[in-house]
Design an enzyme around this catalytic site. Structure first.
Site, PDB file in Angstrom:
ATOM      1  N   ASP A  88     -41.852  -3.257   8.939  1.00 52.84           N
ATOM      2  CA  ASP A  88     -41.553  -4.568   8.353  1.00 52.84           C
ATOM      3  C   ASP A  88     -40.106  -4.533   7.862  1.00 52.84           C
ATOM      4  O   ASP A  88     -39.800  -3.927   6.836  1.00 52.84           O
ATOM      5  CB  ASP A  88     -42.509  -4.875   7.197  1.00 52.84           C
ATOM      6  CG  ASP A  88     -42.234  -6.253   6.591  1.00 52.84           C
ATOM      7  OD1 ASP A  88     -41.517  -7.051   7.228  1.00 52.84           O
ATOM      8  OD2 ASP A  88     -42.721  -6.522   5.474  1.00 52.84           O
ATOM      9  N   TRP A 108     -44.338  -4.639  -1.050  1.00 53.19           N
ATOM     10  CA  TRP A 108     -44.409  -6.094  -1.119  1.00 53.19           C
ATOM     11  C   TRP A 108     -45.893  -6.456  -1.148  1.00 53.19           C
ATOM     12  O   TRP A 108     -46.662  -6.029  -0.277  1.00 53.19           O
ATOM     13  CB  TRP A 108     -43.739  -6.659   0.130  1.00 53.19           C
ATOM     14  CG  TRP A 108     -43.608  -8.138   0.201  1.00 53.19           C
ATOM     15  CD1 TRP A 108     -43.041  -8.963  -0.719  1.00 53.19           C
ATOM     16  CD2 TRP A 108     -44.022  -8.971   1.293  1.00 53.19           C
ATOM     17  NE1 TRP A 108     -43.075 -10.254  -0.276  1.00 53.19           N
ATOM     18  CE2 TRP A 108     -43.663 -10.284   0.946  1.00 53.19           C
ATOM     19  CE3 TRP A 108     -44.649  -8.736   2.517  1.00 53.19           C
ATOM     20  CZ2 TRP A 108     -43.913 -11.368   1.792  1.00 53.19           C
ATOM     21  CZ3 TRP A 108     -44.894  -9.801   3.361  1.00 53.19           C
ATOM     22  CH2 TRP A 108     -44.533 -11.103   2.994  1.00 53.19           C
ATOM     23  N   LYS A 163     -33.282 -13.638   4.630  1.00 54.78           N
ATOM     24  CA  LYS A 163     -32.215 -13.142   3.754  1.00 54.78           C
ATOM     25  C   LYS A 163     -30.897 -13.008   4.506  1.00 54.78           C
ATOM     26  O   LYS A 163     -29.858 -13.439   4.023  1.00 54.78           O
ATOM     27  CB  LYS A 163     -32.593 -11.787   3.158  1.00 54.78           C
ATOM     28  CG  LYS A 163     -34.068 -11.572   2.943  1.00 54.78           C
ATOM     29  CD  LYS A 163     -34.581 -12.060   1.610  1.00 54.78           C
ATOM     30  CE  LYS A 163     -36.086 -12.227   1.706  1.00 54.78           C
ATOM     31  NZ  LYS A 163     -36.796 -12.166   0.475  1.00 54.78           N
TER      32      LYS A 163
HETATM   33  N1  PLP Z   1     -41.576  -8.314   4.038  1.00 58.55           N
HETATM   34  C1  PLP Z   1     -40.923  -7.874   2.960  1.00 58.55           C
HETATM   35  C2  PLP Z   1     -40.877  -6.413   2.680  1.00 58.55           C
HETATM   36  C3  PLP Z   1     -40.297  -8.791   2.099  1.00 58.55           C
HETATM   37  O1  PLP Z   1     -39.671  -8.339   1.015  1.00 58.55           O
HETATM   38  C4  PLP Z   1     -40.364 -10.167   2.398  1.00 58.55           C
HETATM   39  C5  PLP Z   1     -39.756 -11.184   1.531  1.00 58.55           C
HETATM   40  O2  PLP Z   1     -39.493 -11.031   0.385  1.00 58.55           O
HETATM   41  C6  PLP Z   1     -41.057 -10.565   3.535  1.00 58.55           C
HETATM   42  C7  PLP Z   1     -41.646  -9.618   4.333  1.00 58.55           C
HETATM   43  C8  PLP Z   1     -41.227 -12.018   3.885  1.00 58.55           C
HETATM   44  O3  PLP Z   1     -40.137 -12.584   4.434  1.00 58.55           O
HETATM   45  P1  PLP Z   1     -40.065 -14.158   4.679  1.00 58.55           P
HETATM   46  O4  PLP Z   1     -39.587 -14.757   3.422  1.00 58.55           O
HETATM   47  O5  PLP Z   1     -39.121 -14.291   5.816  1.00 58.55           O
HETATM   48  O6  PLP Z   1     -41.432 -14.632   5.036  1.00 58.55           O
HETATM   49  O1  TYF Z   2     -40.246 -10.085  -3.312  1.00 60.03           O
HETATM   50  C1  TYF Z   2     -39.821 -11.216  -3.502  1.00 60.03           C
HETATM   51  O2  TYF Z   2     -39.044 -11.494  -4.405  1.00 60.03           O
HETATM   52  C2  TYF Z   2     -40.278 -12.301  -2.533  1.00 60.03           C
HETATM   53  C3  TYF Z   2     -40.591 -13.549  -3.288  1.00 60.03           C
HETATM   54  O3  TYF Z   2     -44.028 -17.173  -0.807  1.00 60.03           O
HETATM   55  C4  TYF Z   2     -41.505 -14.480  -2.600  1.00 60.03           C
HETATM   56  O4  TYF Z   2     -41.363 -11.858  -1.809  1.00 60.03           O
HETATM   57  C5  TYF Z   2     -42.797 -14.625  -3.056  1.00 60.03           C
HETATM   58  C6  TYF Z   2     -43.644 -15.518  -2.463  1.00 60.03           C
HETATM   59  C7  TYF Z   2     -43.193 -16.283  -1.404  1.00 60.03           C
HETATM   60  C8  TYF Z   2     -41.905 -16.146  -0.931  1.00 60.03           C
HETATM   61  C9  TYF Z   2     -41.063 -15.234  -1.542  1.00 60.03           C
END
Ligand code: PLP
Ligand code: TYF
Length: 395
Positions: free
Chosen positions: A209, A128, A243
């Site tokens: 994470d 990510w 999610k």
């Molecule tokens: N960490 C990972 C690996 C993610 O894929 C995401 C969201 O896509 C997050 C953290 C962030 O989560 P949030 O949307 O709750 O901030």
């Molecule tokens: O991996 C994804 O699809 C999410 C998308 O502020 C995302 O991380 C990107 C930016 C954001 C929140 C969600």
């Protein structure tokens, strides 16, 4: 005054999601952003969450404390570690309510920058994107450890272990314990045990994470890596409820730091509160009440666990449906990866050119890296996606 300010290119995934919305083609399919949608393509409103919302009602809204809602924090600990975990019963976990998983990783990075400065931060290649960004913002340099084996679309386990062994002792290592974003491949139990041995022996500081707990096998199974690790050593665990509660915009998450003893945990909690105070003072009340009410009531928690199961089962069956559909069109395309990977994402192995063709020619949106969000599949669009996938793979 701000003439020198550079334009922000935007987040590539969010930009792609925006171009999907303006695409006029009715048969377009969104497999880009990491959001769970149901068979009808809608964000679910979970019955357990709706019931919690009705129980809460609206009353006065004082500030929450810096660390968040007490019942929320207790709920986070039980969900991640299990009620009988020694770290929990010995009261040596410091947990705060955070602004989603992003806020949890951000506070973890700020905390480590202050108390364990100057260390290298290792994140998986790929990961990510915000892992790099959040640790760099806190002042760290980030580097990567191998994770993705392109040849067989699985974990590059040997590469990962070698890199963790070669890293300077006491490095910070970010690990996604389940439903890895963006690859969809996870360590199996034996690999988790080997990696744990290396991490503990090297004295690395692990930041787990966990953004997709419950989307792999079950809420408990998905936490097994973290639980076993926390029996061996101190670590940090960031978790997101975006999610698995379908509460993206409420910003629900948690940060738990497993400590050596209760006294250390109290001091760490104090420092987490200070980091929050300097950043945004206190987390949001409605987010806190919603999650605390679901996790803290047996009936709502049981209902929520079933609802997480429904989301997971639908994603699993869509993986299988797409694999079957592709097989029925061609036996030259290898689809084993679809059902070997899990969670919300699959790394398809498609290259940028193929992803562009899918989008421009067929209106099928994947992320440029070839990441597909399987939650965007449904009974109606699977045949179309399968046909596009086969055509682009054989071109
Ligand atoms: N960490 C990972 C690996 C993610 O894929 C995401 C969201 O896509 C997050 C953290 C962030 O989560 P949030 O949307 O709750 O901030
Ligand atoms: O991996 C994804 O699809 C999410 C998308 O502020 C995302 O991380 C990107 C930016 C954001 C929140 C969600």
């Amino acid at each position: 005054l701000f003439g020198q300010v550079e334009a922000f290119a935007g987040d590539p995934i969010l930009s792609l999601n925006d171009s999907f919305k303006t695409d006029p083609r009715p048969e377009k399919v969104n497999l880009s952003i990491g959001v769970y949608t149901d068979e009808q393509g809608r964000l679910p409103v979970l019955g357990s969450v709706r019931a919690a919302y009705e129980r809460i009602g609206f009353a006065e809204r004082p500030y929450l404390p810096m660390e968040g809602h007490a019942a929320y924090r207790e709920g986070v600990q039980k969900l991640i570690f299990g009620a009988a975990h020694p770290a929990l019963t010995e009261k040596r976990i410091a947990t705060i309510q955070t602004l989603g998983g992003t806020g949890a990783v951000g506070i973890a990075a700020d905390f480590l920058a202050k108390h364990c400065p100057g260390r290298t931060v290792l994140v998986s290649d790929p990961t990510w994107d915000n892992h790099h960004g959040l640790f760099q913002r806190a002042g760290f340099k980030t580097a990567t450890y191998p994770y993705w084996n392109r040849a067989n679309r699985s974990v590059d386990f040997d590469g990962m272990v070698k890199a963790l062994e070669a890293a300077e002792a006491g490095s910070i290592v970010v690990i996604q314990p389940v439903c890895h974003n963006p690859t969809g491949v996870d360590l199996d139990e034996r690999q988790q045990a080997t990696v744990t041995d290396v991490l503990v022996a090297k004295g690395h500081i692990v930041v787990f994470d966990m953004a997709y707990q419950g989307f792999g096998a079950s809420l408990d199974d998905d936490a097994a890596f973290v639980r076993r690790y926390a029996e061996r050593a101190s670590c940090l665990v960031a978790n997101s409820f975006s999610k698995n509660f379908s509460l993206y915009g409420e910003r629900c998450g948690g940060l738990s730091v497993v400590c050596r003893d209760h006294d250390e945990a109290e001091r760490v909690l104090g420092q987490l509160k200070l980091a929050v105070r300097r950043s945004y003072s206190s987390p949001p009340m409605t987010a806190g009440l919603l999650v605390a009410t679901v996790l803290g009531n047996d009936d709502l928690r049981a209902q929520w666990i079933r609802e997480v199961g429904t989301m997971r089962t639908r994603m699993d069956s869509m993986r299988k449906r797409l694999a079957d559909e592709i097989r029925s069109l061609s036996n030259e395309v290898d689809v084993g990866f679809l059902t070997n990977q899990r969670g919300m994402f699959s790394y398809t192995g498609l290259d940028e050119q193929q992803v562009t063709t899918l989008r421009e020619r067929d209106g099928v949106y994947l992320v440029g890296s070839g990441r597909m969000c399987v939650a965007g599949l449904n009974e109606a669009n699977v045949p179309k996606v399968a046909k596009s996938f086969v055509e682009v793979s054989q071109a």
